[in-house]
Motif scaffolding. Sequence first.
Motif, mmCIF file in Angstrom:
data_model
loop_
_atom_site.group_PDB
_atom_site.id
_atom_site.type_symbol
_atom_site.label_atom_id
_atom_site.label_comp_id
_atom_site.label_asym_id
_atom_site.label_seq_id
_atom_site.Cartn_x
_atom_site.Cartn_y
_atom_site.Cartn_z
ATOM 1 N N GLY A 26 6.425 -0.026 54.151
ATOM 2 C CA GLY A 26 6.461 -1.196 55.031
ATOM 3 C C GLY A 26 7.750 -1.391 55.798
ATOM 4 N N THR A 27 8.586 -0.353 55.879
ATOM 5 C CA THR A 27 9.831 -0.444 56.634
ATOM 6 C C THR A 27 9.736 0.418 57.886
ATOM 7 N N ARG A 28 10.051 -0.146 59.033
ATOM 8 C CA ARG A 28 10.045 0.638 60.279
ATOM 9 C C ARG A 28 11.417 1.275 60.454
ATOM 10 N N VAL A 29 11.449 2.587 60.506
ATOM 11 C CA VAL A 29 12.699 3.319 60.671
ATOM 12 C C VAL A 29 12.673 4.048 62.007
ATOM 13 N N ILE A 30 13.716 3.837 62.782
ATOM 14 C CA ILE A 30 13.851 4.487 64.083
ATOM 15 C C ILE A 30 14.892 5.598 63.944
ATOM 16 N N VAL A 31 14.523 6.786 64.376
ATOM 17 C CA VAL A 31 15.421 7.935 64.281
ATOM 18 C C VAL A 31 16.205 8.065 65.581
ATOM 19 N N PHE A 32 17.536 8.010 65.485
ATOM 20 C CA PHE A 32 18.424 8.178 66.632
ATOM 21 C C PHE A 32 18.901 9.628 66.653
ATOM 22 N N ALA A 33 18.540 10.343 67.702
ATOM 23 C CA ALA A 33 18.773 11.781 67.725
ATOM 24 C C ALA A 33 19.153 12.251 69.133
ATOM 25 N N PRO A 34 19.673 13.490 69.266
ATOM 26 C CA PRO A 34 20.002 14.023 70.593
ATOM 27 C C PRO A 34 18.743 14.252 71.434
ATOM 28 N N ARG A 35 18.926 14.300 72.741
ATOM 29 C CA ARG A 35 17.792 14.515 73.640
ATOM 30 C C ARG A 35 17.110 15.855 73.399
ATOM 31 N N SER A 36 17.841 16.806 72.862
ATOM 32 C CA SER A 36 17.282 18.137 72.624
ATOM 33 C C SER A 36 16.340 18.182 71.424
ATOM 34 N N MET A 37 16.282 17.108 70.657
ATOM 35 C CA MET A 37 15.465 17.082 69.449
ATOM 36 C C MET A 37 13.977 17.063 69.804
ATOM 37 N N GLU A 38 13.206 17.861 69.067
ATOM 38 C CA GLU A 38 11.747 17.853 69.213
ATOM 39 C C GLU A 38 11.188 16.816 68.256
ATOM 40 N N PRO A 39 10.628 15.715 68.769
ATOM 41 C CA PRO A 39 10.160 14.641 67.887
ATOM 42 C C PRO A 39 9.052 15.087 66.942
ATOM 43 N N SER A 40 9.073 14.549 65.724
ATOM 44 C CA SER A 40 8.015 14.792 64.753
ATOM 45 C C SER A 40 6.890 13.788 64.982
ATOM 46 N N PRO A 41 5.659 14.196 64.799
ATOM 47 C CA PRO A 41 4.526 13.288 65.041
ATOM 48 C C PRO A 41 4.578 12.065 64.122
ATOM 49 N N GLY A 42 4.212 10.915 64.695
ATOM 50 C CA GLY A 42 4.098 9.706 63.894
ATOM 51 C C GLY A 42 5.398 8.998 63.593
ATOM 52 N N ILE A 43 6.523 9.482 64.145
ATOM 53 C CA ILE A 43 7.834 8.886 63.879
ATOM 54 C C ILE A 43 8.426 8.377 65.197
ATOM 55 N N THR A 44 9.055 7.200 65.141
ATOM 56 C CA THR A 44 9.672 6.617 66.326
ATOM 57 C C THR A 44 11.077 7.187 66.515
ATOM 58 N N TYR A 45 11.312 7.775 67.671
ATOM 59 C CA TYR A 45 12.616 8.347 67.991
ATOM 60 C C TYR A 45 13.268 7.553 69.124
ATOM 61 N N ARG A 46 14.583 7.589 69.116
ATOM 62 C CA ARG A 46 15.349 7.095 70.258
ATOM 63 C C ARG A 46 16.333 8.205 70.593
ATOM 64 N N LEU A 47 16.033 8.926 71.655
ATOM 65 C CA LEU A 47 16.815 10.100 72.027
ATOM 66 C C LEU A 47 17.868 9.726 73.066
ATOM 67 N N SER A 48 19.057 10.301 72.935
ATOM 68 C CA SER A 48 20.137 9.997 73.874
ATOM 69 C C SER A 48 21.158 11.114 73.859
ATOM 70 N N SER A 50 24.267 10.538 73.213
ATOM 71 C CA SER A 50 25.236 10.182 72.165
ATOM 72 C C SER A 50 24.539 9.321 71.115
ATOM 73 N N PRO A 51 23.812 9.951 70.186
ATOM 74 C CA PRO A 51 23.091 9.153 69.182
ATOM 75 C C PRO A 51 24.015 8.341 68.278
ATOM 76 N N GLU A 52 25.259 8.799 68.098
ATOM 77 C CA GLU A 52 26.192 8.033 67.267
ATOM 78 C C GLU A 52 26.450 6.654 67.866
ATOM 79 N N SER A 53 26.854 6.628 69.130
ATOM 80 C CA SER A 53 27.151 5.341 69.761
ATOM 81 C C SER A 53 25.873 4.541 69.995
ATOM 82 N N ASP A 54 24.768 5.222 70.262
ATOM 83 C CA ASP A 54 23.496 4.528 70.482
ATOM 84 C C ASP A 54 23.048 3.800 69.211
ATOM 85 N N LEU A 55 23.208 4.452 68.063
ATOM 86 C CA LEU A 55 22.856 3.838 66.782
ATOM 87 C C LEU A 55 23.716 2.605 66.517
#
Length: 249
Positions: A26-48, A50-55
């Motif tokens: 029941g916890t929504r987790v958003i993954v902050f990752a580089p733009r080059s990352m290939e997202p995994s199905p069913g998971i919310t990503y925020r690509l940028s 600079s994922p460090e500063s974005d997080l």
Amino acid sequence: MIQIGIGLAEPNEHLIHAVEGAAAEGTRVIVFAPRSMEPSPGITYRLSDSPESDLIDALMQGQIDGAVRGTLPANSTLRYLRDASGVDHLERIALLETVDGRKFLLTPVGIDEGSTIRSRINLVQSAKRLAEQIGMNRRVAILSGGRLGDLGRNPDVDRSLAEAELIARLTGGDHCEILIEDAVGEYGIIIAPDGISGNLIFRTLILLGSGTGHGAPVVNIDVPFVDTSRATESFGNAIRLAKNLIRRK
């Protein structure tokens, strides 16, 4: 629903499984990752770029309720967190568990932390507050570099013994000398002689001793941030710890 951000520098199946497990709880987790990352199905990503500063920006702006460093680089992520929080240093306290199930808080754990008596006294007070917040034993064990009977054998050990005695008197803790094996279990808070030895205790327990890391909350900022080692496989523990801190905050 609680929203937690976690950093992902490169593909890591342990982290992705932890995110999936958190969603099932029941916890929504958003993954902050580089733009080059290939997202995994069913998971919310925020690509940028600079994922460090974005997080950290998302945390500071209230877009997420808490954050876990995940596998993002320690230096750049923690430096940005420090600057964004307006503090001159970060204080981390690790929640660890031995292979036989004994949990304890350990600090200092950063090689640049806990080098002075004053800083370790501050960490004792912070650790007591954290222990109370997450429902742990608040007894404090102050470690030193030897036994009292070793006095006179080594000047560095002599200084360590004297500092531990002083910190124990000033904080209401007990000087347990070098006997960490006796202190863990009886005490919920373990204060290492300095950040270098604390880091060695952490790495030895987790990477060699089959222990478990639950993450290391940063305790001198106003937002819930849990630091993690890139070597860990227990990202689910860190997410649950962040969730616990958010609820109790």
